[in-house]
Write a protein that holds these residues in place. Structure first.
Motif, PDB file in Angstrom:
ATOM      1  N   ASP A   6       0.822  -1.211   0.000  1.00  0.00           N
ATOM      2  CA  ASP A   6       0.000   0.000   0.000  1.00  0.00           C
ATOM      3  C   ASP A   6       0.852   1.256   0.000  1.00  0.00           C
ATOM      4  OD1 ASP A   6      -2.617  -0.875  -0.198  1.00  0.00           O
ATOM      5  OD2 ASP A   6      -2.818  -1.267   1.940  1.00  0.00           O
ATOM      6  N   THR A   7       2.037   1.154   0.617  1.00  0.00           N
ATOM      7  CA  THR A   7       2.952   2.297   0.701  1.00  0.00           C
ATOM      8  C   THR A   7       4.380   1.783   0.762  1.00  0.00           C
ATOM      9  OG1 THR A   7       3.682   4.147   2.074  1.00  0.00           O
ATOM     10  CG2 THR A   7       2.622   2.311   3.207  1.00  0.00           C
TER      11      THR A   7
ATOM     12  N   GLU B 202       6.582   3.327   2.461  1.00  0.00           N
ATOM     13  CA  GLU B 202       7.139   3.931   3.667  1.00  0.00           C
ATOM     14  C   GLU B 202       7.840   2.914   4.564  1.00  0.00           C
ATOM     15  OE1 GLU B 202       8.212   6.554   6.713  1.00  0.00           O
ATOM     16  OE2 GLU B 202       7.763   6.828   4.596  1.00  0.00           O
ATOM     17  N   TYR B 203       7.237   1.738   4.728  1.00  0.00           N
ATOM     18  CA  TYR B 203       7.826   0.753   5.640  1.00  0.00           C
ATOM     19  C   TYR B 203       9.142   0.205   5.075  1.00  0.00           C
ATOM     20  CZ  TYR B 203       3.198   1.061   7.686  1.00  0.00           C
ATOM     21  OH  TYR B 203       2.048   1.540   8.255  1.00  0.00           O
TER      22      TYR B 203
ATOM     23  N   ALA C 268      10.782   5.943  -2.435  1.00  0.00           N
ATOM     24  CA  ALA C 268       9.616   6.016  -1.558  1.00  0.00           C
ATOM     25  C   ALA C 268       8.898   7.350  -1.735  1.00  0.00           C
ATOM     26  CB  ALA C 268      10.044   5.841  -0.106  1.00  0.00           C
TER      27      ALA C 268
ATOM     28  N   GLY D 204       4.986   7.961  -3.140  1.00  0.00           N
ATOM     29  CA  GLY D 204       3.989   8.668  -2.353  1.00  0.00           C
ATOM     30  C   GLY D 204       3.487   9.919  -3.032  1.00  0.00           C
TER      31      GLY D 204
ATOM     32  N   ALA E 297       0.987   9.101  -5.741  1.00  0.00           N
ATOM     33  CA  ALA E 297      -0.052   8.153  -5.327  1.00  0.00           C
ATOM     34  C   ALA E 297       0.061   6.848  -6.115  1.00  0.00           C
ATOM     35  CB  ALA E 297      -1.437   8.768  -5.491  1.00  0.00           C
TER      36      ALA E 297
ATOM     37  N   LYS F  92       0.775   2.974  -6.772  1.00  0.00           N
ATOM     38  CA  LYS F  92       0.699   1.694  -6.075  1.00  0.00           C
ATOM     39  C   LYS F  92       1.734   0.770  -6.719  1.00  0.00           C
ATOM     40  CE  LYS F  92      -2.655   2.854  -3.340  1.00  0.00           C
ATOM     41  NZ  LYS F  92      -2.389   3.039  -1.908  1.00  0.00           N
TER      42      LYS F  92
ATOM     43  N   LYS G 100       4.568   0.351 -11.923  1.00  0.00           N
ATOM     44  CA  LYS G 100       3.854   1.333 -11.111  1.00  0.00           C
ATOM     45  C   LYS G 100       2.430   1.441 -11.644  1.00  0.00           C
ATOM     46  CE  LYS G 100       7.997   4.101 -10.140  1.00  0.00           C
ATOM     47  NZ  LYS G 100       8.954   3.483 -11.072  1.00  0.00           N
TER      48      LYS G 100
ATOM     49  N   SER H 136      -5.107   0.621  -6.354  1.00  0.00           N
ATOM     50  CA  SER H 136      -4.869  -0.690  -5.739  1.00  0.00           C
ATOM     51  C   SER H 136      -5.597  -1.791  -6.497  1.00  0.00           C
ATOM     52  CB  SER H 136      -5.312  -0.674  -4.276  1.00  0.00           C
ATOM     53  OG  SER H 136      -6.686  -0.355  -4.174  1.00  0.00           O
TER      54      SER H 136
END
Length: 280
Positions: free
Chosen positions: A156-157, A159-160, A172, A176, A179, A181, A196, A200
């Motif tokens: 979903d992101t 970021e992690y 990253a 973001g 937007a 996915k 990309k 979703s």
């Protein structure tokens, strides 16, 4: 031997006599071994959502040394120690260091993969050994299977992955900002952007199509993994069972929650598919 990130079901571990060394999950200041209730995937997903510090740690070389010695005492004459990509974790390095002083020969193998792709390779190594193959033959067969396997995943992101240093800050930020996915894969032992996609829904449809493309006409094992998204994972697994029925030829398609260690780096909502062609 393998490690807990291989995500092998307990019944498969028991069937093939595979020894699993756990990695560690650090939630806040508490350290837990993967596979314990305190380090469950649900606990990791909740901690990530609550912005609690979550990190992971490799097994120390001493843990491998103790395991090698125990197996030798129990009668092992040689050991194959197969682990997740050395570019993603220091686990393989720990195995190598411990192997130097082991009382029996140890072949440490970097699968260059993560997750179930490493697990399928470990099963192949065990099958070669059970059929009377040498440690060298088993290690080569495992590496060949890992190289042929496709690890495809949706997050979903990013970021992690950025927090854990598994993907660059620029990538990253790019994901973001637009937007996007992202669909990711493991290439040469590292996380790599595959495609990309804007939504979703489109990303998951494309993940399904890519899995079918990677299978082609070959006989394959397939696994669907998720973190805190059982419903979408189940739906994806059901569709793949239908579309890959000929490739599976009656073999079970595994579907389950991702382990806590890998989950800590991808975050809730992750869906992954591993397509692993059977050895000749």
């Amino acid at each position: 031997m393998t490690d807990s990130t291989a995500s092998l079901p307990p019944e498969v571990v028991a069937e093939h006599g595979i020894v699993v060394v756990p990695l560690q999950v650090v939630i806040g200041a508490a350290v837990h071994e993967e596979g314990t209730p305190e380090a469950s995937p649900a606990r990791v997903a909740a901690a990530l959502r609550e912005f609690l510090p979550v990190s992971t740690s490799r097994p120390a070389p001493a843990v491998f040394a103790e395991t090698y010695d125990r197996l030798a005492t129990e009668g092992a004459e040689e050991i194959i120690s197969l682990h997740l990509s050395g570019d993603m974790s220091g686990t393989f390095e720990s195995a190598q260091l411990a192997a130097r002083d082991a009382t029996v020969p140890v072949t440490a193998v970097d699968s260059r993969q993560v997750g179930v792709a490493t697990g399928f390779a470990a099963v192949t190594a065990a099958q070669v050994v059970a059929a009377g193959g040498t440690a060298g033959e088993a290690a080569r067969a495992a590496l060949e299977r890992a190289a042929e396997s496709s690890s495809l995943f949706y997050v979903d992101t990013l970021e992690y992955l950025r927090r854990g240093g598994r993907i660059g800050a620029a990538a990253a930020l790019f994901g973001g900002a637009l937007a996007v996915k992202p669909l990711l894969t493991i290439a040469d032992g590292r996380v790599s952007t595959l495609e990309k996609v804007r939504t979703s829904g489109r990303a998951l449809a494309r993940l399904e199509d890519l899995a079918v493309e990677r299978a082609g006409e070959r006989q394959v094992d397939v696994s669907v993994s998720h973190l805190a998204d059982a419903e979408r994972a189940g739906q994806l697994a059901d569709r793949l069972r239908i579309r890959l029925a000929g490739n599976l030829d009656g073999r079970e398609l595994w579907c389950g929650e991702l382990g806590a260690v890998l989950g800590a780096h991808v975050g809730p909502g992750m869906l992954a598919v591993c397509v692993s062609p059977l050895p000749d």
